[in-house]
Design a protein around this motif. Structure first.
Motif, PDB file in Angstrom:
ATOM      1  N   PHE A 107       0.670  -1.308  -0.085  1.00  0.00           N
ATOM      2  CA  PHE A 107       0.100   0.015  -0.012  1.00  0.00           C
ATOM      3  C   PHE A 107       0.862   1.417  -0.060  1.00  0.00           C
ATOM      4  O   PHE A 107       0.393   2.201  -0.716  1.00  0.00           O
ATOM      5  CB  PHE A 107      -0.911   0.022   1.447  1.00  0.00           C
ATOM      6  N   GLY A 108       2.074   1.235   0.722  1.00  0.00           N
ATOM      7  CA  GLY A 108       2.819   2.372   0.870  1.00  0.00           C
ATOM      8  C   GLY A 108       3.419   2.823  -0.499  1.00  0.00           C
ATOM      9  O   GLY A 108       3.366   3.981  -1.005  1.00  0.00           O
ATOM     10  N   ALA A 109       3.735   1.813  -1.235  1.00  0.00           N
ATOM     11  CA  ALA A 109       4.588   2.137  -2.513  1.00  0.00           C
ATOM     12  C   ALA A 109       3.576   2.732  -3.718  1.00  0.00           C
ATOM     13  O   ALA A 109       3.777   3.469  -4.288  1.00  0.00           O
ATOM     14  CB  ALA A 109       5.182   0.822  -3.382  1.00  0.00           C
ATOM     15  N   LEU A 110       2.353   1.847  -3.474  1.00  0.00           N
ATOM     16  CA  LEU A 110       1.383   2.336  -4.594  1.00  0.00           C
ATOM     17  C   LEU A 110       0.496   3.697  -4.345  1.00  0.00           C
ATOM     18  O   LEU A 110       0.628   4.299  -5.307  1.00  0.00           O
ATOM     19  CB  LEU A 110       0.079   1.084  -4.383  1.00  0.00           C
ATOM     20  N   THR A 111       0.460   4.048  -3.031  1.00  0.00           N
ATOM     21  CA  THR A 111      -0.077   5.540  -2.580  1.00  0.00           C
ATOM     22  C   THR A 111       0.927   6.487  -3.296  1.00  0.00           C
ATOM     23  O   THR A 111       0.271   7.493  -3.808  1.00  0.00           O
ATOM     24  CB  THR A 111      -0.308   5.417  -1.336  1.00  0.00           C
ATOM     25  N   VAL A 112       2.007   6.218  -3.205  1.00  0.00           N
ATOM     26  CA  VAL A 112       3.210   7.335  -3.608  1.00  0.00           C
ATOM     27  C   VAL A 112       3.015   7.312  -5.206  1.00  0.00           C
ATOM     28  O   VAL A 112       3.175   8.186  -5.994  1.00  0.00           O
ATOM     29  CB  VAL A 112       4.522   7.038  -3.103  1.00  0.00           C
ATOM     30  N   ALA A 113       3.065   6.014  -5.698  1.00  0.00           N
ATOM     31  CA  ALA A 113       3.630   6.073  -7.029  1.00  0.00           C
ATOM     32  C   ALA A 113       2.311   6.564  -7.857  1.00  0.00           C
ATOM     33  O   ALA A 113       2.495   7.180  -8.911  1.00  0.00           O
ATOM     34  CB  ALA A 113       3.914   4.596  -7.565  1.00  0.00           C
ATOM     35  N   GLN A 114       1.336   6.341  -7.366  1.00  0.00           N
ATOM     36  CA  GLN A 114      -0.171   6.431  -8.334  1.00  0.00           C
ATOM     37  C   GLN A 114      -0.319   8.031  -8.520  1.00  0.00           C
ATOM     38  O   GLN A 114      -0.433   8.560  -9.507  1.00  0.00           O
ATOM     39  CB  GLN A 114      -1.323   5.629  -8.019  1.00  0.00           C
ATOM     40  N   ALA A 115      -0.288   8.708  -7.349  1.00  0.00           N
ATOM     41  CA  ALA A 115      -0.405  10.155  -7.505  1.00  0.00           C
ATOM     42  C   ALA A 115       0.815  10.804  -8.111  1.00  0.00           C
ATOM     43  O   ALA A 115       0.399  11.766  -8.945  1.00  0.00           O
ATOM     44  CB  ALA A 115      -0.451  10.817  -5.940  1.00  0.00           C
ATOM     45  N   ALA A 116       1.996  10.166  -8.023  1.00  0.00           N
ATOM     46  CA  ALA A 116       3.027  10.987  -8.696  1.00  0.00           C
ATOM     47  C   ALA A 116       3.026  10.680 -10.195  1.00  0.00           C
ATOM     48  O   ALA A 116       3.393  11.536 -11.126  1.00  0.00           O
ATOM     49  CB  ALA A 116       4.455  10.492  -8.254  1.00  0.00           C
ATOM     50  N   PHE A 117       2.407   9.391 -10.508  1.00  0.00           N
ATOM     51  CA  PHE A 117       2.276   8.918 -11.866  1.00  0.00           C
ATOM     52  C   PHE A 117       1.271  10.040 -12.659  1.00  0.00           C
ATOM     53  O   PHE A 117       1.591  10.338 -13.858  1.00  0.00           O
ATOM     54  CB  PHE A 117       2.198   7.377 -12.103  1.00  0.00           C
ATOM     55  N   VAL A 118       0.172  10.032 -11.921  1.00  0.00           N
ATOM     56  CA  VAL A 118      -0.939  11.036 -12.671  1.00  0.00           C
ATOM     57  C   VAL A 118      -0.292  12.344 -12.796  1.00  0.00           C
ATOM     58  O   VAL A 118      -0.573  12.994 -13.753  1.00  0.00           O
ATOM     59  CB  VAL A 118      -2.090  10.992 -11.633  1.00  0.00           C
ATOM     60  N   ALA A 119       0.520  13.124 -11.916  1.00  0.00           N
ATOM     61  CA  ALA A 119       1.092  14.263 -11.959  1.00  0.00           C
ATOM     62  C   ALA A 119       2.123  14.225 -13.221  1.00  0.00           C
ATOM     63  O   ALA A 119       2.076  15.310 -13.664  1.00  0.00           O
ATOM     64  CB  ALA A 119       1.731  14.636 -10.779  1.00  0.00           C
ATOM     65  N   GLU A 120       2.998  13.163 -13.487  1.00  0.00           N
ATOM     66  CA  GLU A 120       3.596  13.164 -14.561  1.00  0.00           C
ATOM     67  C   GLU A 120       3.104  13.028 -15.853  1.00  0.00           C
ATOM     68  O   GLU A 120       3.342  13.682 -17.090  1.00  0.00           O
ATOM     69  CB  GLU A 120       4.692  12.044 -14.491  1.00  0.00           C
TER      70      GLU A 120
END
Length: 411
Positions: A107-120
């Motif tokens: 959950f920790g890795a997913l939550t950071v990755a998905q928000a940053a991925f959308v911003a990129e």
């Protein structure tokens, strides 16, 4: 926005993975209590999950730079779902906490990755709507799966719910595999920052601490609500309290989903990412205090739904406002760090609230814990108000035109 390659698949992956998380969020504490465990152990399942989540989030920006978004998101979705099968072994303390911790890593890795991925992934002009759409998908997953897990356990068993959570986590992994292969461009931009003529950057924490704490003040109470509202409702209505408690959590998720998207649209139109923060904090305080009074007075479950809805709406606004504030205050190439900070403070608050506020539960009297939770939210208003005043004088880098003119005026 939805025509951007990979955006739709990202939303589907997020919904599946958050579905796996939402299924077990209220279910696992209830399973511990049903097996004879203490309320402390029940709250610790959420606390350990969030501790593992936060520990993983610290290193996720590094993982994203090394391997990219898609591999990290796929692996994290798998880790969020597969360890759910371990809960079928039993609800002894080591079993409940071990597999909660393993799921927290995913959950920790997913939550950071998905928000940053959308911003990129999306252009800046769509960023508010895109983060709002992300919130809609997360909120929809919570609205559907929070009561679904409780219903599955009530109709069949806890083990069936654990299997369903695993299936959705694996499905989220599959949806992540074909996503565009993006990596944060931190190496190039860091080189530019270190150039001789580049202005010195202000410390990241000076820019993002207050938005991060505004999330924490509400997520602490959300940790209490998500872990113990079903049990509190069950104390009012022992017959169907578990299912009604799931519906209450669905109300919180539904209102958060809508309000988060609305906050994103408002931010895109106004160009200001934090205009709704203070009103939302006051609304969150009122909603949770309403729940505390209702639990103390023994109001009906449907009366408590009013407080749950108000709190959910406030929580959704704060989530989007804080994330957009961080994106606005930091350079675009640091979106993974902004996402990490936002998620760390969000999840740390959720875990802290589920453990610390749970200490205030006396038998089946949940009102004191909810009352203190509302005061925690109110404390955030002072921080945000001071930050709004200081924001008129805030700079993101030293030795730029604004700071040079200020020095000239002093001469």
């Amino acid at each position: 926005m939805w025509k951007i390659p990979g955006f739709g698949a990202t939303m589907a992956a997020v919904m599946a993975a958050f579905g796996a998380w939402s299924l077990l969020l209220p279910l696992l504490p209830l399973a511990v209590l049903e097996s004879g465990g203490s309320s402390g152990l029940a709250g610790a399942t959420t606390g350990v999950f969030m501790a593992a989540t936060v520990g993983t989030q610290v290193f996720t920006p590094w993982m994203l730079r090394k391997w990219g978004y898609s591999p990290v998101m796929a692996a994290s979705a798998f880790m969020l779902g597969a360890p759910a099968l371990g809960h079928m072994l039993g609800m002894e303390a080591w079993q409940a906490l071990l597999f909660s911790g393993l799921r927290g890593v995913g959950f920790g890795a997913l939550t950071v990755a998905q928000a940053a991925f959308v911003a990129e992934l999306v252009p800046l002009r769509f960023l508010g709507k895109a983060t709002g759409a992300l919130g809609v998908c997360i909120g929809l997953a919570q609205m559907v799966f929070l009561p679904l897990g409780l219903a599955i356990s009530d109709i069949w068993s806890f083990d069936v719910a654990f299997i369903v959570a695993c299936v959705f986590g694996v499905f989220g992994m599959v949806m992540c595999l074909p996503l565009p292969r993006l990596k944060p461009n931190a190496m190039v931009d860091d080189a530019l920052e270190k150039a001789a003529d580049a202005p010195k950057q202000v410390s990241m924490w000076k820019l993002v601490l207050v938005p991060a704490l505004s999330v924490t003040t509400l997520s602490m109470t959300y940790g209490l609500v998500s872990s113990f509202l079903p049990a509190a409702v069950r104390s009012i209505d022992p017959g169907s309290g578990a299912v009604l408690g799931g519906i209450m959590l669905s109300i919180v998720g539904g209102f958060a989903m809508v309000s988060r998207y609305v906050a994103g649209v408002v931010a895109d139109r106004s160009g200001k990412p934090d205009g709704l923060t203070i009103p939302a904090q006051f609304a969150g305080f009122f909603g949770v205090m309403f729940l505390a009074v209702g639990l103390y007075m023994g109001w009906s479950v449907w009366a408590l739904a009013i407080g749950a809805g108000i709190f959910g709406a406030a929580f959704g606004v704060i989530q989007n406002e804080a994330l957009l504030s961080m994106f606005a205050r930091l350079p675009r190439h640091r979106v993974s760090e902004a996402s990490a900070v936002w998620n760390i403070f969000y999840d740390a608050g959720t875990g802290l609230g589920s453990v610390v506020l749970a200490v205030l539960i006396i038998g089946e009297n949940y009102a004191p814990a909810f009352a203190v939770g509302s005061l925690v939210i109110l404390s955030g208003v002072l921080m945000t108000g001071l930050d709004s005043y200081l924001g008129a004088h805030r700079v993101a880098e030293y030795d730029n035109i604004k700071t040079r003119l200020k020095r000239l005026r002093k001469l």
